[in-house]
Write a protein that holds these residues in place. Structure first.
Motif, mmCIF file in Angstrom:
data_model
loop_
_atom_site.group_PDB
_atom_site.id
_atom_site.type_symbol
_atom_site.label_atom_id
_atom_site.label_comp_id
_atom_site.label_asym_id
_atom_site.label_seq_id
_atom_site.Cartn_x
_atom_site.Cartn_y
_atom_site.Cartn_z
ATOM 1 N N ARG A 164 0.799 -1.295 -0.098
ATOM 2 C CA ARG A 164 0.092 -0.088 0.020
ATOM 3 C C ARG A 164 0.969 1.329 0.111
ATOM 4 N NH1 ARG A 164 -5.741 -0.770 3.014
ATOM 5 N NH2 ARG A 164 -6.158 -1.062 0.723
ATOM 6 N N LEU A 165 2.035 1.195 0.762
ATOM 7 C CA LEU A 165 2.852 2.364 0.664
ATOM 8 C C LEU A 165 3.477 2.497 -0.677
ATOM 9 C CD1 LEU A 165 4.394 4.796 2.411
ATOM 10 C CD2 LEU A 165 5.963 2.963 3.047
ATOM 11 N N ALA A 166 3.746 1.502 -1.358
ATOM 12 C CA ALA A 166 4.305 1.512 -2.923
ATOM 13 C C ALA A 166 3.116 2.364 -3.600
ATOM 14 C CB ALA A 166 4.696 0.120 -3.457
ATOM 15 N N GLU A 167 1.823 1.828 -3.603
ATOM 16 C CA GLU A 167 0.812 2.659 -4.205
ATOM 17 C C GLU A 167 0.818 4.005 -3.994
ATOM 18 O OE1 GLU A 167 -2.613 -1.001 -3.552
ATOM 19 O OE2 GLU A 167 -3.110 1.100 -3.072
ATOM 20 N N LEU A 168 1.002 4.523 -2.538
ATOM 21 C CA LEU A 168 0.887 5.944 -2.318
ATOM 22 C C LEU A 168 2.107 6.633 -2.550
ATOM 23 C CD1 LEU A 168 -0.458 8.204 -0.793
ATOM 24 C CD2 LEU A 168 0.618 7.457 1.298
ATOM 25 N N THR A 169 3.360 5.942 -2.759
ATOM 26 C CA THR A 169 4.639 6.842 -3.109
ATOM 27 C C THR A 169 4.788 6.479 -4.579
ATOM 28 O OG1 THR A 169 5.693 4.616 -2.308
ATOM 29 C CG2 THR A 169 5.479 6.668 -0.668
ATOM 30 N N ASP A 170 5.020 5.404 -5.170
ATOM 31 C CA ASP A 170 5.458 5.209 -6.458
ATOM 32 C C ASP A 170 4.008 5.523 -7.200
ATOM 33 O OD1 ASP A 170 7.772 3.941 -5.579
ATOM 34 O OD2 ASP A 170 7.309 1.936 -6.260
ATOM 35 N N GLY A 171 3.025 5.357 -6.964
ATOM 36 C CA GLY A 171 1.980 5.390 -7.582
ATOM 37 C C GLY A 171 1.449 7.047 -7.636
ATOM 38 N N ILE A 172 1.427 7.647 -6.497
ATOM 39 C CA ILE A 172 0.796 8.923 -6.552
ATOM 40 C C ILE A 172 1.825 10.009 -6.301
ATOM 41 C CG2 ILE A 172 -0.721 10.418 -4.844
ATOM 42 C CD1 ILE A 172 -2.465 8.050 -4.698
ATOM 43 N N GLY A 173 2.704 9.522 -5.496
ATOM 44 C CA GLY A 173 3.890 10.478 -5.500
ATOM 45 C C GLY A 173 3.841 11.592 -4.420
ATOM 46 N N PRO A 174 4.487 12.787 -4.701
ATOM 47 C CA PRO A 174 4.318 13.864 -3.587
ATOM 48 C C PRO A 174 2.886 14.218 -3.574
ATOM 49 C CG PRO A 174 5.664 14.549 -5.538
ATOM 50 C CD PRO A 174 5.318 13.075 -5.810
ATOM 51 N N ARG A 175 2.695 14.990 -2.312
ATOM 52 C CA ARG A 175 1.223 15.262 -2.184
ATOM 53 C C ARG A 175 1.314 16.406 -1.240
ATOM 54 N NH1 ARG A 175 3.068 10.462 -0.770
ATOM 55 N NH2 ARG A 175 2.985 10.035 1.453
ATOM 56 N N LEU A 176 1.710 17.640 -1.602
ATOM 57 C CA LEU A 176 1.506 18.711 -0.775
ATOM 58 C C LEU A 176 0.281 19.598 -0.932
ATOM 59 C CD1 LEU A 176 3.139 20.840 0.642
ATOM 60 C CD2 LEU A 176 3.900 22.182 -1.486
ATOM 61 N N SER A 177 -0.204 19.965 0.077
ATOM 62 C CA SER A 177 -1.543 20.482 0.054
ATOM 63 C C SER A 177 -1.702 21.260 -1.144
ATOM 64 C CB SER A 177 -1.780 21.207 1.401
ATOM 65 O OG SER A 177 -1.694 20.714 2.386
ATOM 66 N N GLY A 178 -3.199 21.096 -1.634
ATOM 67 C CA GLY A 178 -3.504 21.829 -2.809
ATOM 68 C C GLY A 178 -2.989 21.416 -4.052
ATOM 69 N N SER A 179 -2.220 20.318 -4.034
ATOM 70 C CA SER A 179 -1.661 19.822 -5.415
ATOM 71 C C SER A 179 -2.429 18.892 -5.941
ATOM 72 C CB SER A 179 -0.151 19.216 -5.062
ATOM 73 O OG SER A 179 -0.135 18.205 -4.278
ATOM 74 N N PRO A 180 -2.327 18.557 -7.131
ATOM 75 C CA PRO A 180 -3.298 17.329 -7.755
ATOM 76 C C PRO A 180 -2.669 15.940 -7.212
ATOM 77 C CG PRO A 180 -2.167 18.455 -9.550
ATOM 78 C CD PRO A 180 -1.578 19.289 -8.382
ATOM 79 N N GLY A 181 -1.612 15.917 -6.585
ATOM 80 C CA GLY A 181 -1.115 14.687 -5.528
ATOM 81 C C GLY A 181 -1.817 14.497 -4.699
ATOM 82 N N ALA A 182 -2.042 15.567 -3.710
ATOM 83 C CA ALA A 182 -2.728 15.728 -2.356
ATOM 84 C C ALA A 182 -4.198 14.964 -2.797
ATOM 85 C CB ALA A 182 -2.727 16.740 -1.929
ATOM 86 N N GLU A 183 -4.903 15.640 -3.809
ATOM 87 C CA GLU A 183 -6.151 15.219 -4.135
ATOM 88 C C GLU A 183 -6.278 13.854 -4.584
ATOM 89 O OE1 GLU A 183 -8.790 16.668 -3.686
ATOM 90 O OE2 GLU A 183 -10.398 15.309 -4.537
ATOM 91 N N ALA A 184 -5.212 13.329 -5.165
ATOM 92 C CA ALA A 184 -5.218 11.985 -5.775
ATOM 93 C C ALA A 184 -5.191 10.954 -4.596
ATOM 94 C CB ALA A 184 -4.127 11.694 -6.887
ATOM 95 N N ALA A 185 -4.422 11.527 -3.719
ATOM 96 C CA ALA A 185 -4.294 10.553 -2.410
ATOM 97 C C ALA A 185 -5.331 10.433 -1.778
ATOM 98 C CB ALA A 185 -3.084 11.195 -1.650
ATOM 99 N N VAL A 186 -6.312 11.755 -1.525
ATOM 100 C CA VAL A 186 -7.485 11.671 -0.986
ATOM 101 C C VAL A 186 -8.372 10.628 -1.593
ATOM 102 C CG1 VAL A 186 -9.503 12.818 -0.587
ATOM 103 C CG2 VAL A 186 -7.583 14.029 -0.032
ATOM 104 N N GLN A 187 -8.502 10.523 -2.682
ATOM 105 C CA GLN A 187 -9.139 9.649 -3.652
ATOM 106 C C GLN A 187 -8.991 8.323 -3.336
ATOM 107 O OE1 GLN A 187 -12.173 10.519 -4.680
ATOM 108 N NE2 GLN A 187 -11.973 12.752 -4.306
ATOM 109 N N TRP A 188 -7.623 8.227 -3.447
ATOM 110 C CA TRP A 188 -6.815 6.662 -3.172
ATOM 111 C C TRP A 188 -7.257 6.230 -1.904
ATOM 112 C CZ3 TRP A 188 -3.357 5.854 0.720
ATOM 113 C CH2 TRP A 188 -2.690 4.574 0.547
ATOM 114 N N ALA A 189 -7.125 7.028 -1.049
ATOM 115 C CA ALA A 189 -7.272 6.521 0.513
ATOM 116 C C ALA A 189 -8.826 6.154 0.649
ATOM 117 C CB ALA A 189 -7.138 7.656 1.515
ATOM 118 N N LEU A 190 -9.566 6.749 0.136
ATOM 119 C CA LEU A 190 -11.168 6.724 0.179
ATOM 120 C C LEU A 190 -11.586 5.227 -0.704
ATOM 121 C CD1 LEU A 190 -13.731 7.987 1.095
ATOM 122 C CD2 LEU A 190 -14.133 9.239 -1.060
#
Lengths: 501, 501
Positions: free
Chosen positions: A67-93
Motif C-alpha cells: 500500500r505504501l508503494a501505491e501511495l509513493t510510487d503510484g501517487i508520489g508527492p502530495r503537498l496541500s493543494g496539489s493534484p497529488g494531494a487530491e489523488a491521495a485523498v481519492q486513493w485513501a477513500l
C-alpha cells in the motif's frame, strides 16, 4: 515471525489469573517467587486469538508495504493543494472502501503554496571562484524578484544571537547555522527554520538561508515550513545542504560573502481539500471513539515515504485488520488521515472543530508521524494510571521488540488540537534515529522504508488500537495544557522532536 | 601524533644490524628468539631524523587540508577544458613555486565536453502519476533534441544480457541496473557505464540510463565517463540515482514504462591544457626519477575533494616536505599533476609520450587516486623482490596504521601508459570503503575528507616517496603487460577498482 498458537478466551484467562496469584504466593521460599514467562502468558487480559489475527497478518501479508508503494510510487508527492494531494485523498477513500471500512471526506481549506524553480550561488570573490548552492525554498517562502536577490551573508547560530545583532542584519541574508548531528537535536534547532526567517525579516534582513535539519547529507537540502506572522514582513527563505552551510561558514571566516538567490515560489488562493475519515463502529460502546491518525499530505520533494506515508499505511492497515476480526471491538475505531500537517495544520484543526461535541467521548488518540522505523515502545499521555492500564496488553508485542513504555508522552501535530478537550493520547514510538537522513528531502522514497520494520510497527499499531478499543476501562483524561499567548508559528514550538513538521 | 626522537645514521644502523643478528641466534633456548621491537628499531636503513622531518609536519601542520580547501573551496570543479581546470593549473604552478619546488607546464590537448542542463521523468501511466528522475548526463554523452527524447525502457543487468536481447532494444532506452553495494563492487559494474551506452547504441537503442555506481545515496546521481568508439553510433546517456533505478525496476515489474530525457550537453573542440610537473633534483643520481602523481582535473559536479583533490595535495605535500630536507634524496622526485584523467586520459598519455626517452630511468611511479582516506597498506608492482626492498622502510608508518603490503598491485590510470616501458609502480593504499558514497557526485566536497586521515596518508606518501628516492637499490622492473587488441574504451577496462575514472 509467526505468532505461536495459544488460544484462550479472555474470560477464562482472567479466571486463571485470579487462581494463579495465590498459588504463587504460597510457593516455598526456596523457589524464587517471581513470575515465570509461562505464568505471565497464562493470564492475558485479551484473547490470544485476536492478537494472532491482528499481528500475524501484519507481519506476514506484506500489505502495508504494498500500500505504501501505491501511495509513493503510484501517487508520489502530495503537498496541500496539489493534484497529488487530491489523488491521495481519492486513493485513501477507495482503499478504505475496498477494505470494507466505512469512509468519508471532511472538508478542509488548505494553503496552496507552489515551489517553482529555485537556485542560488556564492558569488566569486578573492577567496573563491564561486559555488552553486544546493538549496530548497522553505515552504511558505515568498519568491525573489525574477532577476534574483543578491546580498551579503551574516551568520548566526541562534535566535538570541539574531536579536543581539538587530539592525546589523539590515539588507543582508541571515544564515542560520547550527550543530544538529542526531535525530534528538531536531527539536533544539527546528525553530531556526520555522521562526528564524520571520525574526530576520523583522530586523530588516532581505533573505534567509537555513542550514538543513539533517542527520546525513549528500548535498541534500531539507525543506520544511517557515512561518511569518500575518502582519509582519516576509522575506525569501531557503534551506541549504549541510555541506553548503559548512562552505558558507568557512568562507565567512575569511571575509565577506555574497550570495545570489532566486526563488520562483508562489502562494495561490486557499484550496479545497479533505481529511479522509474512516470508522469501525464499536460493538458495545459505539459512542466512545479511539482515534488513530497520520497525515496524508507530504512535502513536494521525494514521495513522503517516511513522512508520512508510513504512518498512513500503518493506521489504514490497523483498521483493515480490525475490521476483519470476527467481532468489532467494544468501542469505535476511527481513522483520520489529516490533510496539511506539513504547512498549516488545517486538517488537525478542522477535525477538532468539526468534532468538538464528540471530543469528550474520544477515549484515546494516536498519531503515527515519525517514519516507518521499527517499534521500540508504547507511549501514553493520560491522567493517573495510564501505563498500568495498558501494561497487561503489551505481551503480544514482545517479539516485535516492544516491552516497555517510552519516557516521552504520546503526541502528534494533528492531534494536538484535541489537547484542550483533554483527549488521552497513546502511541507506538518507532526508531527514528535515521528519520532525519531523509525527512523533507528528495530522498524520502519507498526504498528507505524497511518492509520488516514497517510490518512490525503496523502490527504494534493494530494491536494497541485494538487494546484501547477493547479494554474494559478507559484512560483517565490528562490535564488540559496551560493556555498560551498568541504564537506566530503555525505549528506549536513545543512540538515533539520527531513530529513530521 | 609526535614521532619519537631517535637519530641513527643509516651506515651505523647497518653495522648494528649485522652485529645483532648473531647475538640473537646464540641466546639461550629458554628466551624466545623472536626479535623485539627494540631490536627492530635499532637497525633502520634510514635516518630516523628524516622520518621525523617528513612525517612530523605532515601529521601536525594542517598544510595538506588547507591546500585542499584552496583547491576545492577556492577553485572548485575543474573538468578538462573548463575555466576551473585552467585555474587549478595556475594554482598548482604558483603553489609549487611558493614551496620552493621547481615546476613547469607541459601541454596537453583535452576533450572539452560541457554538461549543460539535464532533466528526465517517468511518464504517467496506469501505475503512476509520473516521477522526476534524479540524473546526471554521463561525460561524453551527446545531447537529446531540445524537446527531449521519449521512449520505452528495457532493463538489463549485464552487457551479455544486452547482447542476447539484440534488436529487441531498438528504439528504446536501455536501463543498466546492477547490484553494487560496496566499494569492491565498482570494478564489476563500471563497464556498464563506460561501455554499456555504446553497446546499446550498436543495437539501435535511442538512449541509455545507468544505475549510479554508488555505495550510498540520497537521490544522488553519480556521473562518469562513457565511451563511444569513433566510428559507432552515439546516444544520449545518463546515470540515475539508485533510488530512481529501484523505482524503474519496480514499475517495470508491472508493465511498460516510458521515460522522457532531456540533455543539453555539448562537445566543443579540443582545448589547450597542461600537466603540471614539478621536480626536486636528486643529489647523487639525478637522472633516476621517482614519479609521484595525481590528477588535477575533476568532474564538474561537486568540487573533486576526494577525486582527486586529496591525491593532488598528498603528492604536492610530499614534494614540499622533501624539498625542505637538509639534503635532497639520492634520486630525482618528480611530481606530475595529470590533466584529463576523468574523461580522456590525455595527460597520462601525453606524459608517457613526451618523456618516452626518460622512462627507462623512471625507477618508480605512484598515483594517488582513491580518495583521502586513511592509509592502510603499501602496494608495489615490480619484478622479484619488490616487497623485500621496501619492507625495511615501513616501520615509521606503523603508528599511521600501515604495517603491511597490499594484496593488490600498485597502479593508477594516469601512470598506466608507463607500463609498456616496465616502470615499477608503488603506492600507498587508502581506505576507500566510503569513497563511492560521493565519487563523481555533487557531494564530493571538502567536508567529506577527514583532516586526520588526509594527514596520515600524506605522511605515508611523503615517506614512501623518500624511500624510493633514497634507498641504495631500486625496484626490479616488472614484465611488460601483454599487448591488447584495440579497445573501444578510453580507460583500460582492467583499471583498478578504486581508480578515479
Amino acid at each position: 515471525m509467526p505468532v505461536a498458537t495459544f488460544i484462550l478466551p479472555a474470560s477464562l484467562a482472567l479466571q486463571l489469573l485470579s487462581a494463579a496469584a495465590p498459588a504463587a504466593k504460597s510457593a516455598p521460599k526456596a523457589v524464587p517467587a517471581k513470575p515465570t514467562v509461562t505464568a505471565k502468558r497464562a493470564a492475558p487480559v485479551y484473547a490470544q486469538a485476536t492478537a494472532e489475527k491482528l499481528i500475524g497478518p501484519a507481519l506476514t501479508d506484506g500489505h502495508a508495504y504494498a500500500r505504501l508503494a501505491e501511495l509513493t510510487d503510484g501517487i508520489g508527492p502530495r503537498l496541500s493543494g496539489s493534484p497529488g494531494a487530491e489523488a491521495a485523498v481519492q486513493w485513501a477513500l477507495r482503499s478504505f472502501k475496498a477494505d470494507g471500512v466505512k469512509a468519508w471526506l471532511e472538508p478542509v481549506k488548505v494553503p496552496h503554496w507552489v515551489r517553482g524553480e529555485a537556485s542560488g550561488e556564492v558569488l566569486a570573490s578573492e577567496r573563491t571562484r564561486g559555488h552553486p548552492l544546493a538549496l530548497l525554498a522553505l515552504g511558505g517562502s515568498p519568491p525573489t524578484a525574477p532577476e534574483g536577490l543578491t546580498a551579503e551573508v551574516v551568520e548566526v547560530t541562534s535566535l538570541e544571537q539574531l536579536e543581539s545583532l538587530g539592525a546589523a542584519v539590515k539588507g543582508k541574508f541571515v544564515f542560520f547555522n547550527h550543530t544538529m548531528t542526531v535525530a534528538a537535536d531536531y527539536g533544539r534547532f527546528a525553530g531556526l527554520r520555522s521562526r528564524g526567517p520571520a525574526a530576520a525579516a523583522k530586523h530588516g534582513a532581505v533573505g534567509a538561508l537555513v542550514r538543513s535539519l539533517a542527520t546525513a547529507s549528500l548535498r541534500t537540502p531539507h525543506t520544511g515550513a517557515t512561518n511569518f506572522p500575518s502582519e509582519g514582513p516576509r522575506i525569501p527563505a531557503a534551506s541549504v545542504a549541510t555541506e553548503d552551510a559548512d562552505l558558507l561558514h568557512r568562507l565567512l571566516a575569511g571575509g565577506p560573502v555574497r550570495v545570489k538567490l532566486m526563488l520562483g515560489s508562489s502562494e495561490l488562493p486557499d484550496a479545497d481539500s479533505s481529511n479522509v475519515v474512516a470508522e469501525i463502529r464499536g460493538r458495545e460502546k459505539p459512542q466512545e471513539i479511539v482515534l488513530i491518525g497520520a497525515h496524508l499530505d507530504s512535502w513536494d520533494v521525494g514521495t513522503g515515504a517516511h513522512d508520512d506515508g508510513a504512518g498512513v499505511v500503518m493506521v489504514m492497515e490497523a483498521a483493515r485488520l480490525i475490521a476483519k476480526l470476527p467481532q468489532a471491538p467494544r468501542r469505535t475505531v476511527r481513522v483520520v488521515l489529516f490533510m496539511n500537517e506539513e504547512n498549516g495544520l488545517r486538517g488537525g484543526r478542522a477535525y477538532a472543530e468539526a468534532h468538538a461535541a464528540e471530543l469528550p467521548r474520544h477515549v484515546g488518540a494516536l498519531e503515527m508521524d515519525a517514519g516507518g522505523g521499527r517499534p521500540v515502545s508504547v507511549s501514553v499521555r493520560a491522567g493517573e494510571g495510564g501505563q498500568d492500564l495498558l501494561r497487561p496488553w503489551l505481551p503480544p508485542l514482545t517479539a516485535l521488540g516492544v516491552t516497555q513504555f517510552s519516557a516521552r508522552e504520546a503526541g502528534g501535530a494533528d492531534i494536538s488540537p484535541l489537547m484542550p478537550a483533554r483527549v488521552p493520547f497513546f502511541g507506538v514510538e518507532v526508531d527514528s534515529s535515521r528519520y532525519f537522513d531523509v525527512h523533507h528531502t528528495e530522498a524520502d522514497t519507498l526504498d528507505k522504508v524497511d518492509p520488516q520494520d514497517l510490518a512490525r510497527s503496523t502490527a504494534a499499531v493494530a494491536w494497541m488500537t485494538y487494546a484501547l478499543a477493547e479494554m474494559p476501562g478507559t484512560l483517565t483524561r490528562p490535564e488540559a495544557p496551560a493556555p498560551r499567548g498568541p504564537a506566530p508559528v503555525t505549528v506549536p514550538a513545543q512540538q515533539s522532536k520527531t513530529s513530521g513538521n
